[in-house]
Design a protein around this motif. Structure first.
Motif, PDB file in Angstrom:
ATOM      1  N   VAL A  84       0.849  -1.195   0.000  1.00  0.00           N
ATOM      2  CA  VAL A  84       0.000   0.000   0.000  1.00  0.00           C
ATOM      3  C   VAL A  84       0.880   1.238   0.000  1.00  0.00           C
ATOM      4  N   LEU A  85       0.710   2.077  -1.012  1.00  0.00           N
ATOM      5  CA  LEU A  85       1.409   3.363  -1.091  1.00  0.00           C
ATOM      6  C   LEU A  85       0.416   4.468  -0.785  1.00  0.00           C
ATOM      7  N   ASP A  86       0.739   5.292   0.213  1.00  0.00           N
ATOM      8  CA  ASP A  86      -0.085   6.459   0.545  1.00  0.00           C
ATOM      9  C   ASP A  86       0.724   7.709   0.229  1.00  0.00           C
ATOM     10  N   VAL A  87       0.277   8.450  -0.775  1.00  0.00           N
ATOM     11  CA  VAL A  87       0.967   9.662  -1.206  1.00  0.00           C
ATOM     12  C   VAL A  87       0.237  10.861  -0.608  1.00  0.00           C
ATOM     13  N   GLY A  88       0.945  11.588   0.261  1.00  0.00           N
ATOM     14  CA  GLY A  88       0.303  12.636   1.049  1.00  0.00           C
ATOM     15  C   GLY A  88      -0.343  11.999   2.266  1.00  0.00           C
ATOM     16  N   CYS A  89       0.468  11.238   3.013  1.00  0.00           N
ATOM     17  CA  CYS A  89      -0.059  10.380   4.090  1.00  0.00           C
ATOM     18  C   CYS A  89      -0.651  11.165   5.248  1.00  0.00           C
ATOM     19  N   GLY A  90      -0.263  12.431   5.421  1.00  0.00           N
ATOM     20  CA  GLY A  90      -0.813  13.221   6.514  1.00  0.00           C
ATOM     21  C   GLY A  90      -0.535  12.590   7.856  1.00  0.00           C
ATOM     22  N   ASP A  91      -1.586  12.451   8.671  1.00  0.00           N
ATOM     23  CA  ASP A  91      -1.425  11.902  10.017  1.00  0.00           C
ATOM     24  C   ASP A  91      -1.429  10.378  10.053  1.00  0.00           C
ATOM     25  N   GLY A  92      -1.599   9.738   8.911  1.00  0.00           N
ATOM     26  CA  GLY A  92      -1.410   8.294   8.833  1.00  0.00           C
ATOM     27  C   GLY A  92      -2.604   7.438   9.180  1.00  0.00           C
TER      28      GLY A  92
END
Length: 279
Positions: free
Chosen positions: A64-72
């Motif tokens: 899983v790739l989260d681009v702009g993950c922020g607070d997760g």
């Protein structure tokens, strides 16, 4: 109450002392926890089906790739399912806090990148699941950004993408602080048609397109009027709105009312898309 008054006055020469009614102490509604609960009613974070959002299943075999993950929050859910997690964000502090947050999950691997995503420092065909929520409205070149997301997904990869819905964005106009619609914040309002076209033009197949978040749309509107800081958003208007929305959701037709209002004014629009299989 009548019998109590009789007992207090019977045979008593002096006037009875007034009885102070007991006032029930109501726990204050946490607006952010309520917002999370509201999101789960819209299908987010489904622990029974292991779907981050309807149609977006997470398994231990996924990368899983989260681009702009922020607070997760999104990748924490995915990490709890045992997936490999790759996070990317321009904010080094958010990347580090998300990395630490993932430490209590059974994620099989964690990879972190501090990057402006132009380009992504990630190899072609890396991820089976690509997440990017509330990011595209910030970037200078959405087409280039989405091309990068498409590049790093494996053939057949699923994409979970969201941007603010124009119904909510237009509601904020003239009320939000001016910087809300200035770089590095929201530099564009994206219509439903534009959003679908952006995703399709990147070579991805749109599988679903939905919207949710009336609660947050109204909360944000009141937030601007309250004048408080987001880090300490304690104000009678905001508190009253959270209490009211909690009562709505608790009502017999709360889910129906929420669905009807989400369809009229929504904080976000969400697309699930798929990268075509290689021919």
């Amino acid at each position: 109450m009548l019998s109590l008054l009789k007992k207090l006055t019977a045979g008593t020469p002096a006037p009875a002392q007034p009885v102070t009614p007991e006032v029930a102490v109501v726990d204050k509604v946490d607006p952010f926890q309520l917002g999370l609960f509201d999101a789960t009613l819209s299908g987010w974070f489904n622990q029974q089906t292991n779907e981050l959002f309807p149609g977006f299943l997470i398994s231990p075999e996924d990368t899983v790739l989260d681009v702009g993950c922020g607070d997760g929050g999104n990748v924490h859910f995915c990490g709890m399912r045992g997936a490999k997690i790759v996070i990317a964000d321009i904010d080094a502090a958010k990347v580090e806090s998300t990395r630490q947050r993932l430490g209590d999950t059974p994620a099989r691997d964690i990879e972190c990148h501090v990057t402006d995503c132009n380009p992504l420092p990630i190899a072609d065909g890396t991820a089976t699941r690509v997440v990017s929520t509330e990011v595209i409205e910030h970037v200078d070149d959405p087409a280039q950004f989405l091309a990068e997301l498409a590049r790093v997904g494996k053939p057949g990869a699923l994409y979970l993408l969201s941007v603010p819905h124009p119904s909510s964005e237009n509601l904020q106009k003239g009320i939000a602080a001016p910087e809300y619609f200035e770089k590095p914040n929201h530099i564009r309002i994206i219509t439903e048609e534009q959003f679908k076209a952006m995703v399709s033009d990147a070579g991805l197949e749109v599988l679903s397109h939905s919207q949710y978040g009336f609660y947050w749309s109204m909360w944000m509107l009141l937030f601007w009027e309250s004048g408080v800081d987001l880090g300490n958003a304690d104000h009678p208007m905001l508190n009253s709105w959270a209490e009211t929305w909690q009562k709505v959701l608790d009502s017999p037709r709360g889910a129906q009312i929420k669905s009807a209002l989400d369809a009229v004014v929504a904080k976000s629009q969400v697309i699930i898309a798929r990268k075509p299989l290689a021919e």
